[in-house]
Design an enzyme around this catalytic site. Structure first.
Site, PDB file in Angstrom:
ATOM      1  N   HIS A 199      14.551   8.725  19.638  1.00 31.34           N
ATOM      2  CA  HIS A 199      15.843   9.400  19.562  1.00 31.34           C
ATOM      3  C   HIS A 199      16.891   8.430  19.045  1.00 31.34           C
ATOM      4  O   HIS A 199      16.636   7.236  18.895  1.00 31.34           O
ATOM      5  CB  HIS A 199      16.252   9.978  20.922  1.00 31.34           C
ATOM      6  CG  HIS A 199      16.471   8.930  21.989  1.00 31.34           C
ATOM      7  ND1 HIS A 199      16.879   9.235  23.256  1.00 31.34           N
ATOM      8  CD2 HIS A 199      16.330   7.570  21.971  1.00 31.34           C
ATOM      9  CE1 HIS A 199      16.990   8.126  23.978  1.00 31.34           C
ATOM     10  NE2 HIS A 199      16.661   7.116  23.216  1.00 31.34           N
ATOM     11  N   SER A 234      12.111   5.542  23.343  1.00 29.14           N
ATOM     12  CA  SER A 234      13.305   4.877  22.829  1.00 29.14           C
ATOM     13  C   SER A 234      12.961   3.485  22.278  1.00 29.14           C
ATOM     14  O   SER A 234      12.132   3.362  21.380  1.00 29.14           O
ATOM     15  CB  SER A 234      14.356   4.805  23.947  1.00 29.14           C
ATOM     16  OG  SER A 234      15.600   4.393  23.466  1.00 29.14           O
TER      17      SER A 234
END
Length: 211
Positions: free
Chosen positions: A144, A119
Site C-alpha cells: 500500500h 507494507s
C-alpha cells in the site's frame, strides 16, 4: 589446612583455563556464551546463515538485522543468507536501511514470507535475490501507499508533505524494479491496502516461488 588446599585447587584450575585460552590459535573464532535458551537458538540459527525480520520494523530491530547481514557477508560473500520475514511493516527509513544493505552486500539474500508480510516488510521481501524470493502457501502479502500525518506550522506541513511524496515515489520505484511492473501499475495497485495470496504475489512479481 583444608581451606588452603581448596585455594590451591582453585588456583590450579584458574591457571589451567588461562593457559588453555592463551594456546588458542590466532585465527580461532570465539563467541560469547548466550545468556538464555532463546539466545542460544538464535545463535545456532545465525551460524546456519538464517536471519529473522520479525515484528514491527523499527530502528533497533533494523540495526540488529543490518549487523547480522554484514557479519554473515564477512563470513562468506558467496553463500546465501536466508531471511525469514513476519512483519506488518513499520518505519520506512528503518526498513530501507535493511533493504539498502541487502542490495549492498555480495552474499545473495534469499527471502521467505512466513505468515504475513505487509507494507515495508513486503518491500524487504521483494528485495531478495531474483529467483529466490519465497512465500509459504498460507502466507499473505500486502502492499500500500505509505501513510503519513502532519501537524505544526504550515511551512513545516508543506515540507513534510513533500518528503512523504518523495518517499512514496522511492518505494514505488523499488517495487517496480523488483517486480517488473511499471511505476503506474505499482501506484494503482498500492492505492489501497492490497492483500495478495502467495500465487497473486508471484503473479505480481513480489515473490518467485510458492512453497
Amino acid at each position: 589446612m583444608a581451606r588452603l588446599d581448596l585455594k590451591m585447587r582453585c588456583l590450579v584450575t584458574l591457571i589451567f583455563f588461562m593457559a588453555t585460552a592463551v594456546s588458542l590459535p590466532e585465527d580461532a573464532h570465539t563467541f560469547d556464551v548466550p545468556k538464555s535458551q532463546n539466545e542460544l537458538y538464535f545463535a545456532n540459527l545465525l551460524q546456519q546463515r538464517i536471519v529473522f525480520v520479525e515484528g514491527k520494523v523499527e530502528d533497533d530491530m533494523a540495526n540488529d538485522v543490518v549487523q547480522q547481514l554484514l557479519y554473515l557477508n564477512a563470513q562468506s560473500s558467496t553463500e546465501p543468507i536466508h531471511m525469514y520475514i513476519t512483519s506488518s511493516g513499520g518505519d520506512v527509513y528503518a526498513g530501507l536501511g535493511i533493504y539498502d544493505i541487502m542490495q549492498h552486500i555480495d552474499a545473495p539474500v534469499h527471502t521467505f514470507c512466513v505468515g504475513h508480510t505487509e507494507s515495508m516488510g513486503a518491500i524487504i521481501l521483494a528485495g531478495g535475490a531474483a529467483g529466490h524470493r519465497f512465500a509459504f502457501k498460507h502466507a499473505r502479502i500486502m502492499i500500500h501507499e505509505p501513510s503519513s500525518s502532519f501537524s505544526g506550522k504550515t511551512s513545516n506541513i508543506v515540507i513534510y508533505a513533500a518528503n512523504a511524496e518523495q518517499m512514496k515515489e522511492t518505494l514505488v520505484k523499488i517495487i517496480s524494479v523488483h517486480t517488473g511492473k511499471t511505476a503506474e501499475e505499482v501506484e494503482v495497485a498500492g492505492r489501497e491496502d492490497n492483500f495478495m495470496s502467495p500465487e497473486e504475489a508471484k503473479d505480481f512479481g513480489i515473490i518467485d516461488v510458492v512453497l
